[in-house]
Each structure stands twice: as structure tokens, then as C-alpha cells.
Design a protein around this motif. Structure first.
Motif, PDB file in Angstrom:
ATOM      1  N   LEU A 120       0.641  -1.242   0.159  1.00  0.00           N
ATOM      2  CA  LEU A 120       0.158   0.264  -0.165  1.00  0.00           C
ATOM      3  C   LEU A 120       1.192   1.372   0.324  1.00  0.00           C
ATOM      4  CD1 LEU A 120      -2.604   1.414   0.119  1.00  0.00           C
ATOM      5  CD2 LEU A 120      -2.597   1.138   2.870  1.00  0.00           C
ATOM      6  N   SER A 121       1.478   1.610   1.441  1.00  0.00           N
ATOM      7  CA  SER A 121       1.835   2.472   1.468  1.00  0.00           C
ATOM      8  C   SER A 121       3.122   2.065   2.629  1.00  0.00           C
ATOM      9  CB  SER A 121       1.792   4.128   1.650  1.00  0.00           C
ATOM     10  OG  SER A 121       2.025   4.461   2.018  1.00  0.00           O
ATOM     11  N   PRO A 122       4.085   3.561   2.634  1.00  0.00           N
ATOM     12  CA  PRO A 122       5.579   3.380   3.444  1.00  0.00           C
ATOM     13  C   PRO A 122       4.658   3.969   4.424  1.00  0.00           C
ATOM     14  CG  PRO A 122       6.733   4.089   1.385  1.00  0.00           C
ATOM     15  CD  PRO A 122       5.446   3.579   0.900  1.00  0.00           C
ATOM     16  N   ASN A 123       4.212   4.684   4.332  1.00  0.00           N
ATOM     17  CA  ASN A 123       3.273   5.714   5.105  1.00  0.00           C
ATOM     18  C   ASN A 123       2.539   4.492   6.101  1.00  0.00           C
ATOM     19  OD1 ASN A 123       4.864   7.767   5.156  1.00  0.00           O
ATOM     20  ND2 ASN A 123       3.116   8.772   3.208  1.00  0.00           N
ATOM     21  N   ALA A 124       1.913   3.818   5.071  1.00  0.00           N
ATOM     22  CA  ALA A 124      -0.043   2.584   6.021  1.00  0.00           C
ATOM     23  C   ALA A 124       0.374   2.048   7.712  1.00  0.00           C
ATOM     24  CB  ALA A 124       0.506   1.916   4.917  1.00  0.00           C
ATOM     25  N   ARG A 125      -0.663   2.460   8.537  1.00  0.00           N
ATOM     26  CA  ARG A 125      -0.141   1.525   9.662  1.00  0.00           C
ATOM     27  C   ARG A 125      -0.975   0.189   9.588  1.00  0.00           C
ATOM     28  NH1 ARG A 125       3.291   3.241   9.802  1.00  0.00           N
ATOM     29  NH2 ARG A 125       3.879   5.544  10.726  1.00  0.00           N
TER      30      ARG A 125
END
Ligand code: URA
Length: 223
Positions: free
Chosen positions: A132-137
Motif C-alpha cells: 500500500l504505502s510506507p506510511n500505512a499502519r
């Protein structure tokens, strides 16, 4: 070696030494299950048991995953299981985002281009961050559908290793969340591949299935 077929790709992968992670592992691990499945599960990276056997998710996390999959009518021989990272990081540390990126761009992307699953389940934070994205949690983004760069719909859920660390109410809650995420994935898979059976009558004994590879890897380790 050409990598036109899944088998060729696997052979190249098992011989990979493209990054520093290879030095601390017995060898790269590949996949298990079937490359002809509409459902792919993507984990983080091999632990000790996986490094021994050369395949993903066959140790304690894999056993818990099997139980969770059984509860939604899935056996591992009917799906494709793989990891973001192919070599076990020293002391089982969590791979960095950069290590995940390098390995997955080198191998996972090629695997998925050949397997072309219709649904992806991302197990845990490392897989979610790549897909998804490196910022996803994981706490915020699990249970929500997103479209990967491959154009394949994906849903993330907690990694079984995380569940294994929980106790009491948190464990009960976490297990239900995983159950609902997996159930959602199975339902979408039934919509997109209505004729495909996700469950075989006898669940496979993955450790027995890969015992030969384990012996071969033991020999390589001693050399
Ligand atoms: N955890 C993973 O994500 N993959 C494995 O193969 C083993 C543990």
C-alpha cells in the motif's frame, strides 16, 4: 537463467545472493501452495523454521495461520503463500522498508506477474507497507480493501506472530479481526473466481512435504 515460467523463476530465486541478507540465512526461501490459485497470501519474511525448510510460513506463525484459514474454509495447498523478504534477517529482526523494497522489487513483483492472483492478503505491517504505502499502519489500515500497483485488490490483516504475542481480551479481539479480514478475502475470491475450491479434504502436512528440501539445505549449510 530465463524466468519465463514460475519454475524458472523459483530456481533463480533459490540461487539469489543479491543483497546482504543472504549471508546470514541458510538460503533464500520461495513459496508454498499452488501458483495456480486466485488467492495469494504475502507474509513478511522467513523465521528459523522457514529458513530450514526453504518455504514461507511453516513455523509457529504458519501453524496459527493454518488454524485461522481453516476457520474460513481454506487449506494452504489451494492458495499461494509467499513473503516480501526471501532471506531470514539475522536474529529474526524485522526487515527494514528498504530491504523489503529491494527484495520485493527483485522477486515478489515477478512472482505475482506470473501467478496473477485475483486477491491478495497482506499479513502484517511489512507486507502492507510494500503493497500500500510506507506510511500505512496495520492498526489503522487492516480490514480495508485497497488496489495494489499490480491492479489486484488486497486486504491486510494482523500477522500471526503479532497474535502470538497478545493475551487476554486483546488476543480475543485480534483473532476476531483476523477472522473477519480472512472471511472478507474468501468472499471476494468466491465472487471473482466462483469455480475455484479453496479447500481440499485433507489439509497438507507442509513440513512433511518440504522435508527433502530441508535435508538438502542442511547439507548446503554444512559444506
Ligand atoms: N513470518 C512470515 O511473515 N513469513 C514466514 O515465512 C515466517 C514467519
Amino acid at each position: 537463467m530465463t524466468q519465463d515460467t514460475h519454475e524458472q523463476l523459483e530456481q533463480s530465486l533459490l540461487a539469489c545472493s543479491a543483497c546482504h541478507l543472504r549471508q546470514d540465512a541458510i538460503g533464500p526461501t520461495s513459496y508454498n501452495g499452488t501458483p495456480y490459485s486466485p488467492l495469494a497470501i504475502i507474509g513478511e519474511g522467513p523465521g528459523g523454521v522457514e529458513d530450514e525448510y526453504g518455504v514461507p510460513l511453516v513455523g509457529p506463525s504458519g501453524q496459527l495461520l493454518d488454524k485461522a484459514l481453516t476457520s474460513v474454509g481454506v487449506t494452504r495447498d489451494k492458495i499461494y503463500t509467499t513473503n516480501i523478504i526471501k532471506c531470514r534477517p539475522r536474529n529474526n529482526r524485522t526487515p527494514t522498508v528498504e530491504e523489503g523494497l529491494f527484495c520485493a522489487l527483485t522477486w515478489l513483483d515477478k512472482e505475482l506477474a506470473l501467478v496473477q492472483p485475483k486477491i491478495i492478503i497482506a499479513l502484517g505491517s511489512v507486507a502492507l507497507k510494500y503493497l500500500l504505502s510506507p506510511n500505512a499502519r496495520i492498526t489503522k489500515d487492516r480490514g480495508r480493501w485497497f488496489t495494489t500497483k499490480y491492479g489486484i485488490p488486497a486486504i491486510a490483516t494482523y500477522h500471526p506472530a503479532y497474535l502470538l504475542r497478545l493475551t487476554g481480551k486483546d488476543l480475543v479481539k485480534g483473532k476476531w479481526e483476523v477472522y473477519y479480514d480472512l472471511k472478507a478475502a474468501v468472499e471476494k475470491c468466491a465472487e471473482l473466481a466462483p469455480d475455484y475450491l479453496l479447500k481440499s479434504p485433507e489439509p497438507p502436512d507442509l513440513l512433511a512435504l518440504y522435508s527433502r528440501r530441508r535435508e538438502e539445505r542442511q547439507t548446503t549449510k554444512r559444506l
